[in-house]
Enzyme design. Structure first.
Site, PDB file in Angstrom:
ATOM      1  N   GLY A  41       0.799  -1.226   0.000  1.00 37.08           N
ATOM      2  CA  GLY A  41       0.000   0.000   0.000  1.00 37.08           C
ATOM      3  C   GLY A  41       0.827   1.269   0.000  1.00 37.08           C
ATOM      4  CB  CYS A 250     -26.127 -10.245 -17.021  1.00 35.50           C
ATOM      5  SG  CYS A 250     -25.514 -10.083 -18.720  1.00 35.50           S
ATOM      6  CB  CYS A 253     -24.651 -14.311 -19.378  1.00 37.80           C
ATOM      7  SG  CYS A 253     -24.106 -13.401 -17.923  1.00 37.80           S
ATOM      8  CB  CYS A 275     -21.470  -9.148 -17.760  1.00 35.32           C
ATOM      9  SG  CYS A 275     -22.394 -10.417 -16.906  1.00 35.32           S
ATOM     10  CB  CYS A 281     -20.902 -11.553 -20.536  1.00 39.04           C
ATOM     11  SG  CYS A 281     -22.678 -11.369 -20.763  1.00 39.04           S
TER      12      CYS A 281
END
Lengths: 307, 268, 232
Positions: A41, A250, A253, A275, A281
């Site tokens: 970080g 979605c 899909c 998606c 997808c």
């Protein structure tokens, strides 16, 4: 690593060093990466080079990828979750030409995934490396414009101000309205900008088996999250962190667990949610999953009708 | 009617909160302040008075750890071992500033975040020290806004939308919310209209007494010193020329400069 | 008897630096003591330094030399050499000063002004309010004024608020400077009663009273400070 150098005139390729950057630059970047991995970080300054595209278009990510890629790697590049957007295509072609890289759209096949805006929906695995393109690496920058001051705040973990930002959001809107680049605390120490991914993807960073590298070319910073590292999204006890959710699955899909983009389908106000991870997808559709609007979308040419 | 008999064992605090020894600060040849020493006990309010350029602001900046003096030592006994504020790390000094110390600036813009709501300004010190419960932070902020006489419905407004007096009161709430032991104030009523000053002074007087705050207040206004302080140091050309109880110094000034200062003012 | 104040060899000279350094001797070689339950009235012509002496006893003026021992919490403490926080503690708990004038603090009501010393000594808010109201009523301050800040009160009204504040919880030592100057006969009587009651309860009183009748009724002893002036 073998140094690949083509001879001018011998073929049509220009005489670039392997993966475009010279070896000294790659070493410098690798040293920055090692430090970044050692201090999760923490933003490590590095000597960002000019790349053959404008700063702000992913030069940080490209430099990291160039420093770690080898001939055996398989590179996937996504932009807004999709493999087929201009930027993703250009960057893939860049490494095909300069590093003889094999490229792929398959998340599970890739060894390096360079990304802008998304983390793939398919679970990442050990050995994979995520490379994030970062426009603004300093999560405190909007709150504190002075670099010297933000460095001190990080050095001594003075993160009250970051919390003030979340407070302001809740006070004004009743909830934290930050939906992307949502600040996280890495390994319980440094507050980090996760790059402009939706907060939906934040939980995927937590304890991920993959190595996550972040490059900010314009701002000249590199940082990292090593595998299996805690990544906690900042929040309040009584306003816990929550990811986005959608009322419908979605349209193509039928996935209920992925990040959806709203797509306008005509000029009559028609729209659908699909998606944003195009590979995810497609894979689902190939597996036989069907969304309610798949037929319409195929008919109108929005998606290729696959057998 | 009975005569109140003081309890026999109402002992005063044995140790001073702040021990200042030989503070000097020079700007090249010019003296900022020279060889200033004093002790401040918990709950005491010390005024530093003098004209512009007398060194009072230089001294305050040294005492508050904003500037480092060329000589001298400041020991702070907040809790546990005394801290030498010039030899502790910058990290520790910054932590002090956010917790046990507070600074009220003359210009509220120097002490407030102008783009953050009133509630966020007051809540920052709580979040600094690790508070992570939004509801509790907000309740505490509301309580403090009330104490400094800012209406509760202004909690989400930004300081820009406040008058000068309100901004100053907000700054005071922002500083006092963490219940500091020692507060530094630099001309706290400086830029305000007389009527607004009176309200702020009264508010400060009540808060200082109720919280048992120790405070060091720099002012050129002897009326402010009279109302808020227990003790006074009079500065001239970087030197402390006279010090003592506030009413002693103002009513029976001994030094020529103090006599000049007090005689130049209409009845304080 | 407990000696509450012991004054030894006190002298006071004002030096006015900005008027050519002129020196104004006020008095010299002041020696006296005050016992608990006594009311010592300072006598002497106007300008003899009665008020200055009272202020020296309070620690407000600083004597040029000498000691003033105040019996505070069972110990004799020299208020001249005491550090400021000790002086403040003595004033908070032992030494009260009743002046002719009320120092008006903006926005603070008469009732709060009178309650304040009780609260400072740890009384509950309810008890403090009750006693403060009783004292204001006794001094005939109209009830409609109790919740107002005294800035707009008449001189007499302000003076009564000040007296109420001082006598609502009398200190072991009371220094009193012309408390009846602008009061009518009825209120003057109340003040005389208050002083007598405080004395009877054991307070040591040192006061200056212009009004001869008041002086006669209050004093148990006189001290003419003109005597100290001659020596100066």
């Amino acid at each position: 690593m073998t140094i690949h150098q083509s001879i001018p005139g011998e073929d049509t390729k220009p005489a670039y060093n392997y993966a475009y950057l010279d070896e000294q630059t790659k070493r410098m970047i690798r040293r920055a990466l090692l430090k970044a991995v050692a201090v999760p970080g923490y933003q490590v300054p590095f000597g960002s080079r000019e790349m053959p595209l404008a700063r702000g278009w992913g030069t940080g990510g490209i430099q990291i990828t160039a420093a770690i890629i080898g001939p055996d790697d398989k590179l996937k590049v996504i932009d807004q979750g999709a493999d087929d957007t201009t930027n993703a295509v250009s960057i893939r072609r860049f490494f095909e030409r300069t590093a003889d890289a094999t490229t792929t759209e398959m998340t599970e096949d890739a060894t390096i995934i360079q990304t802008r805006h998304r983390i793939p929906e398919a679970p990442l695995t050990s050995g994979q490396i995520m490379v994030y393109q970062v426009p603004q690496p300093e999560p405190l920058r909007k709150l504190e414009p002075r670099e010297l001051e933000t460095r001190k705040m990080h050095a001594w973990a003075e993160y009250g101000l970051m919390q003030v930002k979340l407070y302001e959001n809740i006070a004004r809107f009743g909830e934290v309205t930050t939906t992307y680049d949502y600040p996280v605390s890495v390994n319980g120490r440094y507050v980090m900008a996760p790059s402009p991914i939706p907060k939906f993807d934040n939980p995927k960073m937590h304890m991920s088996p993959s190595l996550q590298l972040f490059g900010a070319g314009r701002e000249k910073r590199i940082y990292a999250v090593p595998p299996h590292t805690s990544v906690r999204s900042l929040d309040f006890e009584d306003h816990p962190f929550r990811i986005q959710s959608w009322a419908e699955p979605c349209g193509l899909c039928g996935a209920k667990d992925s990040y959806l983009d709203e797509v306008v389908t005509d000029d009559q106000g028609g729209r659908m949610f699909v998606c944003s991870d195009s590979h995810y997808c497609e894979t689902r559709r190939e597996q036989g999953h069907r969304g309610t609007m798949l037929a319409d979308a195929s008919a109108s040419g929005l998606v290729e009708a696959k057998s | 009617m009975t005569v109140h008999v003081p309890p026999p064992d109402a002992t005063l605090d044995p140790d001073p909160l702040l021990s200042v020894a030989g503070i000097s600060r020079f700007y090249g040849e010019r003296i900022g302040c020279a060889d200033v020493s004093f002790e401040l006990w918990p709950g005491e309010v010390l005024g530093i008075v003098g004209e512009s350029g007398s060194g009072k602001s230089t001294l305050l900046r040294c005492l508050a750890g904003i500037d480092k003096p060329d000589a001298g030592e400041v020991l702070f006994r907040g809790s546990g071992e005394p801290l030498d504020i010039y030899s502790v790390s910058e990290q520790e000094r910054r932590r002090l500033m956010r917790t046990a110390w507070g600074i009220v600036h003359q210009n509220p813009r120097d002490g407030l975040r102008m783009d953050v709501s009133a509630g966020g300004n007051v809540g920052e010190r709580l979040m600094d020290r690790g508070d992570r419960h939004y509801g509790k932070i907000r309740d505490t902020a509301l309580d403090w806004l009330t104490r400094v006489e800012i209406a509760e419905n202004r909690i989400d407004d930004r300081p820009r939308q406040f008058s000068g007096g309100m901004q100053q009161r907000l700054q005071i709430a922002r500083v006092l919310v963490s219940e500091p032991k020692l507060v530094f104030m630099d001309e706290p009523t400086g830029g305000l209209d007389v009527s607004v000053q009176a309200r702020l002074l009264d508010l400060l007087r009540v808060l200082v007494r109720d919280l048992g705050l120790a405070a060091i207040i720099v002012t050129h206004d002897l009326a402010v010193a009279r109302l808020l302080t227990d003790r006074l140091m009079v500065m001239k050309d970087g030197h402390v020329v006279e010090q003592g109880l506030t009413d002693q110094v103002l009513d029976d000034p001994h030094h020529a400069y103090t006599q000049l200062l007090t005689s130049a003012v209409l009845s304080v | 008897m407990t000696t509450m104040i012991l004054v030894e060899n006190v002298a006071k000279t004002f030096t006015l630096h900005n008027q050519g350094g002129v020196r104004l001797p006020v008095f010299d070689n002041v020696n006296f003591s005050v016992e608990a339950g006594e009311a010592l009235v300072l006598a002497g012509a106007s300008g003899a330094g009665k008020s200055s002496l009272l202020r020296i006893l309070y620690g407000n003026y600083r004597p040029t030399s000498g000691e003033i021992r105040i019996t505070h919490a069972g110990r004799a403490i020299d208020i001249v050499s005491a550090v400021p926080r000790t002086v403040l503690d003595i004033r908070r708990r032992t030494l009260g000063f009743v002046s002719q004038f009320l120092r008006v603090i903006p926005r603070v009501s008469a009732l709060d002004i009178v309650r304040d010393p009780l609260l400072a000594r740890g009384a509950s808010a309810d008890e403090a309010s009750e006693r403060a109201k009783a004292m204001l009523a006794r001094l005939n301050l109209p009830e409609r004024l109790w919740h107002l800040a005294p800035a707009t009160f008449s001189g007499g009204e302000q003076q009564r608020v000040n007296i109420a504040r001082s006598f609502v919880d009398p200190s072991p030592i009371m220094l009193i400077d012309e408390p009846t100057a602008s009061l009518d006969a009825a209120n003057r009587d109340v003040v005389v009663e208050l002083i007598s009651e405080a004395r009877a309860a054991g307070s040591a009183i040192v006061g200056i009273f212009h009004d001869e009748a008041v002086r006669e009724r209050v004093a148990t002893r006189y001290l003419d400070i003109t005597d100290f002036r001659k020596a100066a």
